[in-house]
Design a protein around this motif. Structure first.
Motif, short mmCIF file in Angstrom:
data_model
loop_
_atom_site.label_atom_id
_atom_site.label_comp_id
_atom_site.label_asym_id
_atom_site.label_seq_id
_atom_site.Cartn_x
_atom_site.Cartn_y
_atom_site.Cartn_z
N TYR A 176 0.82 -1.21 0.00
CA TYR A 176 0.00 0.00 0.00
C TYR A 176 0.86 1.27 0.00
CZ TYR A 176 0.77 0.55 5.05
OH TYR A 176 1.33 0.71 6.28
N GLU A 177 2.04 1.22 0.61
CA GLU A 177 2.93 2.38 0.58
C GLU A 177 3.45 2.63 -0.84
OE1 GLU A 177 4.98 2.28 4.98
OE2 GLU A 177 5.76 0.92 3.45
N TYR B 57 2.04 1.62 -3.85
CA TYR B 57 1.06 2.09 -4.83
C TYR B 57 0.54 3.47 -4.50
CZ TYR B 57 -2.92 -0.01 -2.10
OH TYR B 57 -3.83 -0.36 -1.16
N ASN B 58 0.56 3.87 -3.23
CA ASN B 58 0.20 5.25 -2.90
C ASN B 58 1.28 6.23 -3.35
OD1 ASN B 58 -2.32 4.80 -1.77
ND2 ASN B 58 -1.47 4.39 0.25
N GLU B 59 2.52 5.85 -3.20
CA GLU B 59 3.63 6.71 -3.62
C GLU B 59 3.68 6.86 -5.14
OE1 GLU B 59 8.47 6.87 -3.21
OE2 GLU B 59 7.31 5.91 -1.61
N SER C 249 -3.84 2.88 -8.51
CA SER C 249 -4.90 2.21 -7.75
C SER C 249 -4.40 0.83 -7.30
CB SER C 249 -6.14 2.04 -8.61
OG SER C 249 -5.95 1.06 -9.60
N SER C 250 -5.01 0.33 -6.26
CA SER C 250 -4.63 -0.95 -5.70
C SER C 250 -4.77 -2.07 -6.74
CB SER C 250 -5.50 -1.25 -4.49
OG SER C 250 -5.29 -2.55 -4.03
#
Length: 146
Positions: A107-108, A110-112, A116-117
């Protein structure tokens, strides 16, 4: 006649590639302390053999260390070359998730990246598949080779 690729066991291949990438991070930080030469005298109840061959624990340790370092460097180079052959977005995911110094969660990453997940995991899955072929570590389903 067309080339027919045997069926790949995706789950086993994914586990194998994750193990290789986890091993990559460990090997990158590895310092072999257990192969230091002995500096104290050692006594043995078994008499030395009369082969006239010189035997030194320091030389043996130096040879083992050199061989181990060579294997480690070969492994690191093999993985780095395989990752560099991936497309840009797959390479970015693999490097950020598995090859950076600090441990990151999915999650770190794909957020950076700003992804999208669902897209992230789809690209990551494809990256594992391509990396398995590049490293020649793919796992085939038994009996699917025709």
């Amino acid at each position: 006649m067309l080339f027919q690729l045997p069926e790949i066991n995706r789950e086993a291949t994914k586990k194998k590639i994750e193990a290789i990438l986890d091993n990559y991070r460990v090997v990158l930080l590895q310092v072999p302390d257990d192969l230091l030469p002995k500096v104290t005298a050692g006594f043995n109840l078994v008499p030395p053999s009369n082969t006239n061959a010189f035997h030194s624990s320091t030389e043996d340790t130096a040879i083992k260390r050199t061989e181990m370092e060579e294997k480690r460097n070969d492994f690191l180079a093999k993985v780095q070359k395989a990752v560099n052959r991936l497309p840009a977005n797959e390479r970015q995911i693999i490097i950020m998730r598995y090859m950076s110094q600090d441990h990151r969660f999915d999650y770190e990453v794909y957020n950076e990246i700003g992804m999208s997940s669902r897209t992230y995991f789809r690209i990551k899955s494809r990256a594992f598949y391509n990396l398995a072929f590049a490293l020649k570590e793919e796992v085939y389903v038994k009996g699917s080779a025709s």
